[in-house]
Design a protein around this motif. Structure first.
Motif, PDB file in Angstrom:
ATOM      1  N   LEU A 158       0.124  -9.217  -6.436  1.00 18.56           N
ATOM      2  CA  LEU A 158      -0.435  -7.950  -6.909  1.00 18.56           C
ATOM      3  C   LEU A 158      -0.610  -6.972  -5.757  1.00 18.56           C
ATOM      4  O   LEU A 158      -0.311  -5.779  -5.896  1.00 18.56           O
ATOM      5  N   ALA A 159      -1.079  -7.454  -4.620  1.00 20.20           N
ATOM      6  CA  ALA A 159      -1.266  -6.576  -3.454  1.00 20.20           C
ATOM      7  C   ALA A 159       0.045  -5.914  -3.059  1.00 20.20           C
ATOM      8  O   ALA A 159       0.088  -4.710  -2.746  1.00 20.20           O
ATOM      9  N   GLU A 160       1.117  -6.682  -3.093  1.00 23.87           N
ATOM     10  CA  GLU A 160       2.416  -6.126  -2.716  1.00 23.87           C
ATOM     11  C   GLU A 160       2.912  -5.131  -3.766  1.00 23.87           C
ATOM     12  O   GLU A 160       3.444  -4.067  -3.428  1.00 23.87           O
ATOM     13  N   ILE A 161       2.730  -5.452  -5.039  1.00 26.91           N
ATOM     14  CA  ILE A 161       3.159  -4.541  -6.106  1.00 26.91           C
ATOM     15  C   ILE A 161       2.417  -3.210  -6.004  1.00 26.91           C
ATOM     16  O   ILE A 161       3.020  -2.127  -6.071  1.00 26.91           O
ATOM     17  N   VAL A 162       1.096  -3.280  -5.843  1.00 24.45           N
ATOM     18  CA  VAL A 162       0.289  -2.061  -5.752  1.00 24.45           C
ATOM     19  C   VAL A 162       0.660  -1.261  -4.501  1.00 24.45           C
ATOM     20  O   VAL A 162       0.815  -0.043  -4.549  1.00 24.45           O
ATOM     21  N   ARG A 174       0.807  -7.833   4.476  1.00 23.81           N
ATOM     22  CA  ARG A 174       0.796  -6.665   5.362  1.00 23.81           C
ATOM     23  C   ARG A 174       2.164  -6.467   6.009  1.00 23.81           C
ATOM     24  O   ARG A 174       2.670  -5.343   6.093  1.00 23.81           O
ATOM     25  N   ALA A 175       2.744  -7.581   6.464  1.00 24.25           N
ATOM     26  CA  ALA A 175       4.049  -7.487   7.126  1.00 24.25           C
ATOM     27  C   ALA A 175       5.126  -7.002   6.159  1.00 24.25           C
ATOM     28  O   ALA A 175       5.961  -6.159   6.511  1.00 24.25           O
ATOM     29  N   ARG A 176       5.105  -7.520   4.925  1.00 25.96           N
ATOM     30  CA  ARG A 176       6.120  -7.097   3.953  1.00 25.96           C
ATOM     31  C   ARG A 176       5.942  -5.625   3.577  1.00 25.96           C
ATOM     32  O   ARG A 176       6.925  -4.893   3.429  1.00 25.96           O
TER      33      ARG A 176
END
Length: 363
Positions: A177-181, A204-206
């Motif tokens: 979810l963090a990456e999607i948002v 964070r890196a992605r």
């Protein structure tokens, strides 16, 4: 417009006296009539069909309602009454297609359904095109992980500040979810610091690599700020290796005794005092003993000292010289002497073992 009016008599017969098969047949007949002429009908004429269909939908089995929903879901001129009736159905097989795609559902209807129904219904709504923030606010508040991920991945969904804030909070326990948002192009920059603060290093890196080009500089700046704050809040661990080496050698030579520890205390060599208490307490962590010696609680220091078998003279030297802001006063020393006499070695040893298990001391 004679066809839908003339079918009313057949409808009434089907509802009043007809078999299940008769009701299904009548429903399909009315649906076929509507699909044939519906695009050319006025709103009043559509209302006639809507009334007819609503009569029948409540009296047929779920598989027939599912079929009807599939036929009407994509129609921009579908009768709104029956669409809403299908959308409210408890069975997701009936409601799902309509919830996911019917343009005839109003925002207010979607809000009420999202407030009242379960996760399957929320999941169906979450994929709708141009979903307004009034609806997404409810879904963010009520949805489970699967629902929130689908909603966040809906590029056309609109979010209020409340919705974005809720998703950022939920992302702490959900890397996906963090990456999607973080990759939403409409994410307000003001939410980036909290999102990145909550994210894992991998996320964070992605994000730093895959975020839109216009955000990468801001992401890098925020990550540098987070790293600086972490260094300030978490100073590097003290290195006790030298003091531990000294104490181990002394113990091997049978020189680690009350006199030696008193000498360390009077010379303010409290790394060595901490290392001595650690090794004499079955190799307890030296940093744990150091935190104890530098803490506010004088009484707690008595426990590892008693467990180590130290004399009161040595304990007094430790208490009078330890690295704290205020020197120990006479009243505290007298109370400590009394308590040290009452404390048994067995009780002290059990307390130290407990501390070693939890590695957590009161301060």
């Amino acid at each position: 417009m004679q066809q839908p009016v003339s079918i009313i008599a057949e409808l009434e017969e089907a509802v009043r006296d007809g078999s299940s098969a008769k009701r299904v047949s009548t429903l399909r007949q009315v649906t076929d009539l509507f699909l044939h002429d519906g695009e050319r009908l006025s709103e009043d004429q559509v209302k006639v069909f809507d009334d007819v269909l609503c009569h029948l939908v409540g009296r047929v089995e779920s598989r027939v309602k599912t079929e009807l929903g599939a036929r009407f879901a994509s129609l921009e001129y579908a009768p709104s009454g029956v669409i809403e009736q299908l959308a409210w159905d408890d069975e997701i097989a009936v409601a799902g297609t309509v919830l996911a795609s019917s343009s005839r559902l109003t925002t207010s209807a979607l809000v009420e359904i999202a407030k009242a129904k379960g996760q399957d219904h929320l999941l169906a709504i979450s994929g709708r095109t141009n979903l307004p923030s009034a609806v997404t606010d409810v879904i963010v508040d009520r949805g489970d992980r699967k629902v929130i991920r689908k909603l966040a991945d809906n590029a056309s969904a609109q979010f209020s500040d409340t919705g974005y804030s809720g998703m950022v909070v939920r992302s702490k326990a959900d890397d996906e979810l963090a990456e999607i948002v973080g990759l939403r192009i409409d994410l307000p920059v003001k939410f980036l610091p909290e999102l990145l603060q909550r994210a894992t290093d991998a996320v964070r890196a992605r994000l730093a690599l895959t975020a839109p080009a216009e955000l990468r500089g801001e992401i890098q700046r925020i990550l540098e700020t987070i790293a600086t704050q972490a260094r300030m809040e978490c100073p590097p661990m003290r290195n006790f290796s030298r003091a531990e080496g000294v104490v181990k050698r002394m113990k091997g030579l049978n020189e680690l005794n009350d006199a030696a520890i008193t000498g360390f205390a009077e010379a303010k060599r409290f790394d060595e005092v901490a290392a001595s208490l650690a090794i004499l307490n079955n190799s307890a962590p030296t940093d744990m003993m150091a935190r104890l010696l530098e803490g506010l609680r004088t009484d707690l220091i008595l426990i590892p000292c008693k467990s180590a078998g130290l004399s009161w003279h040595t304990v007094e030297a430790i208490l009078c010289n330890r690295p704290v802001k205020h020197r120990v006063d006479e009243a505290t020393l007298k109370l400590a002497l009394k308590d040290y006499g009452k404390l048994s070695a067995g009780t002290a040893e059990r307390a130290v073992r407990f501390w070693q298990l939890h590695n957590k001391l009161e301060k």
